[in-house]
Design a protein around this motif. Structure first.
Motif, PDB file in Angstrom:
ATOM      1  N   GLN A  74      48.228  37.352  42.475  1.00 16.72           N
ATOM      2  CA  GLN A  74      47.470  36.693  41.411  1.00 16.72           C
ATOM      3  C   GLN A  74      47.194  35.233  41.774  1.00 16.72           C
ATOM      4  O   GLN A  74      46.095  34.706  41.604  1.00 16.72           O
ATOM      5  N   ARG A  75      48.215  34.605  42.342  1.00 16.66           N
ATOM      6  CA  ARG A  75      48.139  33.186  42.623  1.00 16.66           C
ATOM      7  C   ARG A  75      47.184  32.891  43.778  1.00 16.66           C
ATOM      8  O   ARG A  75      46.417  31.933  43.744  1.00 16.66           O
ATOM      9  N   GLU A  76      47.244  33.807  44.791  1.00 17.20           N
ATOM     10  CA  GLU A  76      46.445  33.552  45.980  1.00 17.20           C
ATOM     11  C   GLU A  76      45.203  34.452  46.034  1.00 17.20           C
ATOM     12  O   GLU A  76      44.636  34.656  47.095  1.00 17.20           O
ATOM     13  N   ALA A  77      44.817  34.986  44.910  1.00 14.01           N
ATOM     14  CA  ALA A  77      43.739  35.977  44.872  1.00 14.01           C
ATOM     15  C   ALA A  77      42.495  35.519  45.629  1.00 14.01           C
ATOM     16  O   ALA A  77      41.936  36.281  46.413  1.00 14.01           O
ATOM     17  N   GLU A  78      42.172  34.269  45.435  1.00 20.51           N
ATOM     18  CA  GLU A  78      40.932  33.810  46.051  1.00 20.51           C
ATOM     19  C   GLU A  78      41.083  33.618  47.554  1.00 20.51           C
ATOM     20  O   GLU A  78      40.141  33.781  48.311  1.00 20.51           O
ATOM     21  N   ARG A  79      42.292  33.291  48.011  1.00 22.56           N
ATOM     22  CA  ARG A  79      42.469  32.980  49.410  1.00 22.56           C
ATOM     23  C   ARG A  79      42.782  34.218  50.264  1.00 22.56           C
ATOM     24  O   ARG A  79      42.676  34.177  51.472  1.00 22.56           O
ATOM     25  N   LEU A  80      43.170  35.312  49.651  1.00 25.04           N
ATOM     26  CA  LEU A  80      43.551  36.498  50.436  1.00 25.04           C
ATOM     27  C   LEU A  80      42.314  37.305  50.792  1.00 25.04           C
ATOM     28  O   LEU A  80      41.440  37.553  49.964  1.00 25.04           O
ATOM     29  N   ASP A  81      42.268  37.716  52.089  1.00 27.94           N
ATOM     30  CA  ASP A  81      41.136  38.541  52.481  1.00 27.94           C
ATOM     31  C   ASP A  81      41.449  40.009  52.186  1.00 27.94           C
ATOM     32  O   ASP A  81      42.530  40.348  51.691  1.00 27.94           O
ATOM     33  N   ALA A  82      40.566  40.888  52.498  1.00 29.98           N
ATOM     34  CA  ALA A  82      40.704  42.308  52.138  1.00 29.98           C
ATOM     35  C   ALA A  82      41.955  42.910  52.764  1.00 29.98           C
ATOM     36  O   ALA A  82      42.693  43.660  52.131  1.00 29.98           O
ATOM     37  N   THR A  83      42.216  42.574  54.048  1.00 30.66           N
ATOM     38  CA  THR A  83      43.387  43.130  54.737  1.00 30.66           C
ATOM     39  C   THR A  83      44.669  42.693  54.047  1.00 30.66           C
ATOM     40  O   THR A  83      45.551  43.513  53.758  1.00 30.66           O
ATOM     41  N   SER A  84      44.760  41.383  53.756  1.00 30.71           N
ATOM     42  CA  SER A  84      45.962  40.884  53.075  1.00 30.71           C
ATOM     43  C   SER A  84      46.131  41.580  51.743  1.00 30.71           C
ATOM     44  O   SER A  84      47.243  41.967  51.360  1.00 30.71           O
ATOM     45  N   LEU A  85      45.041  41.779  51.053  1.00 30.35           N
ATOM     46  CA  LEU A  85      45.123  42.450  49.744  1.00 30.35           C
ATOM     47  C   LEU A  85      45.635  43.882  49.915  1.00 30.35           C
ATOM     48  O   LEU A  85      46.418  44.387  49.126  1.00 30.35           O
ATOM     49  N   ARG A  86      45.147  44.530  51.048  1.00 33.38           N
ATOM     50  CA  ARG A  86      45.616  45.894  51.287  1.00 33.38           C
ATOM     51  C   ARG A  86      47.118  45.892  51.588  1.00 33.38           C
ATOM     52  O   ARG A  86      47.863  46.734  51.116  1.00 33.38           O
ATOM     53  N   TYR A  87      47.572  44.861  52.351  1.00 32.90           N
ATOM     54  CA  TYR A  87      49.007  44.741  52.620  1.00 32.90           C
ATOM     55  C   TYR A  87      49.790  44.616  51.317  1.00 32.90           C
ATOM     56  O   TYR A  87      50.800  45.281  51.107  1.00 32.90           O
ATOM     57  N   VAL A  88      49.282  43.699  50.498  1.00 36.59           N
ATOM     58  CA  VAL A  88      49.967  43.496  49.201  1.00 36.59           C
ATOM     59  C   VAL A  88      50.015  44.806  48.433  1.00 36.59           C
ATOM     60  O   VAL A  88      51.054  45.186  47.904  1.00 36.59           O
ATOM     61  N   HIS A  89      48.894  45.491  48.445  1.00 38.37           N
ATOM     62  CA  HIS A  89      48.830  46.756  47.722  1.00 38.37           C
ATOM     63  C   HIS A  89      49.855  47.744  48.279  1.00 38.37           C
ATOM     64  O   HIS A  89      50.572  48.432  47.534  1.00 38.37           O
ATOM     65  N   ASN A  90      49.945  47.816  49.624  1.00 35.02           N
ATOM     66  CA  ASN A  90      50.910  48.731  50.253  1.00 35.02           C
ATOM     67  C   ASN A  90      52.348  48.397  49.862  1.00 35.02           C
ATOM     68  O   ASN A  90      53.160  49.277  49.612  1.00 35.02           O
TER      69      ASN A  90
END
Lengths: 149, 589
Positions: free
Chosen positions: B394-410
């Motif tokens: 939530q905090r870094e939503a704007e700075r995370l790219d798609a891959t990072s978001l997928r990592y977070v999701h995993n």
């Protein structure tokens, strides 16, 4: 009503942080008093030790973890519900344990609600929201019973 | 107890003792009876013979005397005085009542009677038996016995022909009326035993001599039986009877000696009585002895039976109290040492069971503590991971790219999945430990309920359900519900790719017995590869990719564990793409 707060008895600082974060989303974090073990929780309720000079009055609700150092949650619950003055305070056990014996024991001791902390954060937030909405905003506490005394 | 050893032994014992005794007794009694009868008969025969001998002697003497007179030959030639003297002499010397001398024409020459009567009146005797019989036959003639009208004495006329030596012709007959009182006396002199009597019966059946003269005088008749032995006697009662026949001239007499059976066989009867008494006494004594002996044998057996019963009822402290120094004593000793051994064994066993139970309880407690820790302590870090990652996102939503978001999701998903695993594992361990509370469960209702609960998940699917009549079973309701939830949700899950799903629940009639039912859940889903069938019911075993079907792989393991705790079995049939059938057995209610 402003003076009354939520007492959060929780030993794990991460859980405290998560709980407070969740409460913040509903603007309730400023009402929370957190204590790190059962002994502190009892001190607060009895206005003794560190809390001897806190203003008179009961918390609105107690969110009680079960597994805590010194005095565990069930013992706190037992003392609260055995005390004729404190037993009117609503106590919600808020714990990781979904063990039958904990649930049964808590209800035997007179708990007002038993809630298992969800692992998924969105659900966690949702539970916190519902709990606070209900116990802080919806539920009518035995207001000032002690104050009048 | 019927047919008890005691009864049978007692009967056998008494039978063995009494049987031979009875046979011996009967034989003895019979023998004694026979010999007594023979003896009595011999005795009677002896008496009859003696009387017969004496009577014969008497008659012979009589005849001799008369013959002596007749042989004198000179008798007819003597003058009357001399004849008279001679006859007087004859008369005085013997028991003649009267003597008559007849000439060849049957005329009376001299008549001498006992009363001193003497006459020569020339009476004609030509028609009288005595005369012409003896004259014609040239033999001594004896008349039938008759009785004197005055004295009642028995009399008999004896006639002897007088031969003329020169001519060789009978020229006279000497007749004598003989008093048979002598015969009476003879009989009276016979020493008789009680119940015995001797009498003489003539050819006409008339009793002519008896100890009791009145018998004779009353003219009693008696038909002499053909056979001797036990025969009706003079009074009609049974007697042991012997007959001896005596002839005097033309007259035949039967001399009968008899003794009442009741008297003659007294000894035999006494023998029989004594034998009977002996048998009864022996019966009583041997019966009592037999009873006691048998009881002495059977009593220890009974004691042992009672003790054995007590022991089999669980009281191992019981001892057989038999101190006799015989085989039974040995048996009792062996029995006692056996129970002692058993006691020790059981004590050891109990001790070991107690130890094992304590160990089990301890490890159970440990396990509980462990699972408590797992549930509480393992989940907290998971929650933290999930929580803080989410906060981070939530905090870094704007700075995370798609891959990072997928990592977070995993990370979030993994934490979630691990939480599910922990829950299932805990549930699985609970199914193995929870106390079972068996009661009758209506399977029809339970399966319907479980099926209804699944309906919300499948409302968009085309499914047909067939729930056959199911019997009530004996089971823990909560655990059994878990079984059906797992089985039905599996069926629902693995039929998801099917456009038209069929799920059937029923009972296998052929494989059900009176105590056990075999149930099945059949679906037309994706099935499974039979070569992995052994992994089907294992913990965390999955035969499908996670991406295809969600789940932790613990459902069927839980099913097996619960069914086996109920004493049942589970197995499955199926093939890839051809559906699966799961079977389980449960106890009937």
């Amino acid at each position: 009503m402003e003076t009354r707060e939520i007492l959060l008895a929780e030993d794990d600082p991460k859980d405290i942080e998560l709980t407070l974060t969740a409460l913040e989303q509903h603007n309730l974090a400023n009402k929370v008093v957190s204590v790190r073990d059962g002994a502190k929780a009892l001190d607060y309720l009895y206005r003794r030790g560190d809390y001897s000079d806190r203003p008179v009055g009961h918390p609105l609700v107690v969110f009680l973890d079960l597994k805590m150092p010194k005095v565990d949650g069930l013992e706190v619950l037992r003392q609260v519900k055995a005390d004729p003055v404190l037993k009117t305070i609503p106590v919600v056990v808020f714990t990781s344990s979904c063990q039958d014996q904990d649930i049964v024991e808590s209800y035997h001791l007179g708990v007002n609600a038993y809630v298992v902390k969800p692992v998924a954060f969105d659900k966690f937030v949702e539970v916190i929201k519902r709990l606070s909405l209900f116990w802080v905003l919806t539920n009518e506490p035995p207001s000032g019973a002690v104050n009048r005394r | 107890m019927r047919n008890s050893i005691q009864t049978r032994l007692t009967v056998a014992f008494i039978g063995l003792a009494i049987g031979p005794l009875l046979i011996v007794g009967v034989i003895l009694a019979w023998q004694s009876f026979i010999s007594q009868e023979q003896q009595a008969l011999n005795l009677q025969r002896e008496v009859a013979r003696r009387v017969a001998a004496e009577a014969t002697t008497f008659f012979a003497q009589l005849e001799n005397e008369l013959r002596l007179v007749s042989k004198a030959q000179v008798l007819p030639g003597l003058d009357q005085n001399e004849q008279r003297n001679l006859l007087m002499l004859l008369k005085s010397s013997h028991a003649f009542e009267e003597l008559v001398l007849l000439d060849s024409q049957g005329r009376e020459q001299i008549h001498v009677s006992r009363q001193g009567h003497f006459s020569i009146n020339g009476n004609d005797y030509a028609d009288v038996n005595e005369y012409f019989v003896s004259r014609a036959s040239d033999e001594v003639y004896c008349s039938p016995v008759r009785f004197d009208e005055n004295s009642g004495e028995p009399l008999m006329t004896v006639a002897i022909p007088l031969l003329n030596v020169r001519t060789g012709l009978v020229d006279g007959v000497l007749t004598a009326v003989v008093r048979l009182k002598k015969i009476w006396n003879l009989i009276a002199d016979v020493r008789v035993s009680p119940g015995q009597s001797v009498y003489i019966v003539d050819a006409q059946g008339k009793v002519v001599a008896h100890r009791n003269p009145s018998v004779v005088l009353r003219g009693i008749t008696f038909e002499v039986p053909d056979q001797v032995g036990i025969q009706p006697g003079l009074t009609g009662k049974d007697t042991v009877l012997a007959v001896e026949t005596v002839r005097f001239g033309q007259q035949e007499f039967a001399i009968v000696a008899e003794q009442a059976v009741s008297e003659a066989l007294t000894l035999a009867r006494t023998t029989v009585l004594i034998t009977a008494i002996l048998i009864v006494v022996t019966l009583a004594v041997s019966g009592a002895l037999g009873f006691l002996a048998v009881r002495q044998i059977v009593e220890p057996i009974r004691t042992m039976a009672t003790t054995t019963k007590a022991i089999s009822a669980g009281d191992l402290s019981q001892q057989v109290k038999i101190t006799s120094r015989d085989e039974l004593g040995v048996l009792a000793d062996a029995f006692n040492s056996m129970t002692a051994q058993l006691r020790i064994l059981i004590n050891n066993l109990e001790q070991r069971v107690a130890e094992r139970t304590a160990q089990l309880e301890a490890s159970n407690k440990e396990l509980e503590a462990f699972s408590y820790s797992v549930s509480h302590d393992l989940r907290a870090p998971l929650r933290h991971i999930a929580g803080f990652v989410e906060l981070l996102r939530q905090r870094e939503a704007e700075r995370l790219d798609a891959t990072s978001l997928r990592y977070v999701h995993n990370i979030v998903e993994s934490a979630d999945r691990m939480s599910g695993l922990i829950d299932d594992l805990l549930a699985f361990s609970r199914t193995g430990r929870a106390e079972m509370q068996l009661r009758t469960v209506e399977l029809n209702e339970l399966v319907q309920e479980v099926q209804q609960e699944l309906v919300p998940d499948i409302k968009d699917r085309h499914m047909t359900w067939k729930i056959g009549p199911l019997p009530p079973v004996q089971a823990d309701p909560a655990l059994l519900r878990q079984v059906w939830v797992n089985l039905l949700s599996n069926a629902v899950k693995f039929t998801a790719p099917c456009p038209q799903a069929h799920i059937e629940i029923g009972m296998v009639q052929e494989e059900s017995s009176e105590t056990e039912v075999t149930l099945f859940v059949r679906d037309n889903g994706v099935g499974f590869d039979p070569q992995y069938i052994h992994k089907l019911f294992g913990v965390f075993q999955r035969l499908h990719q996670k991406e295809e079907f969600e789940g932790t792989g613990i459902g069927l393991a839980t099913v097996r564990r619960i069914v086996e705790r109920h004493g049942g079995r589970v197995w499955a049939e199926g093939d890839l793409g051809h559906g699966a059938t799961f079977y389980l057995t449960l106890k009937r209610a």
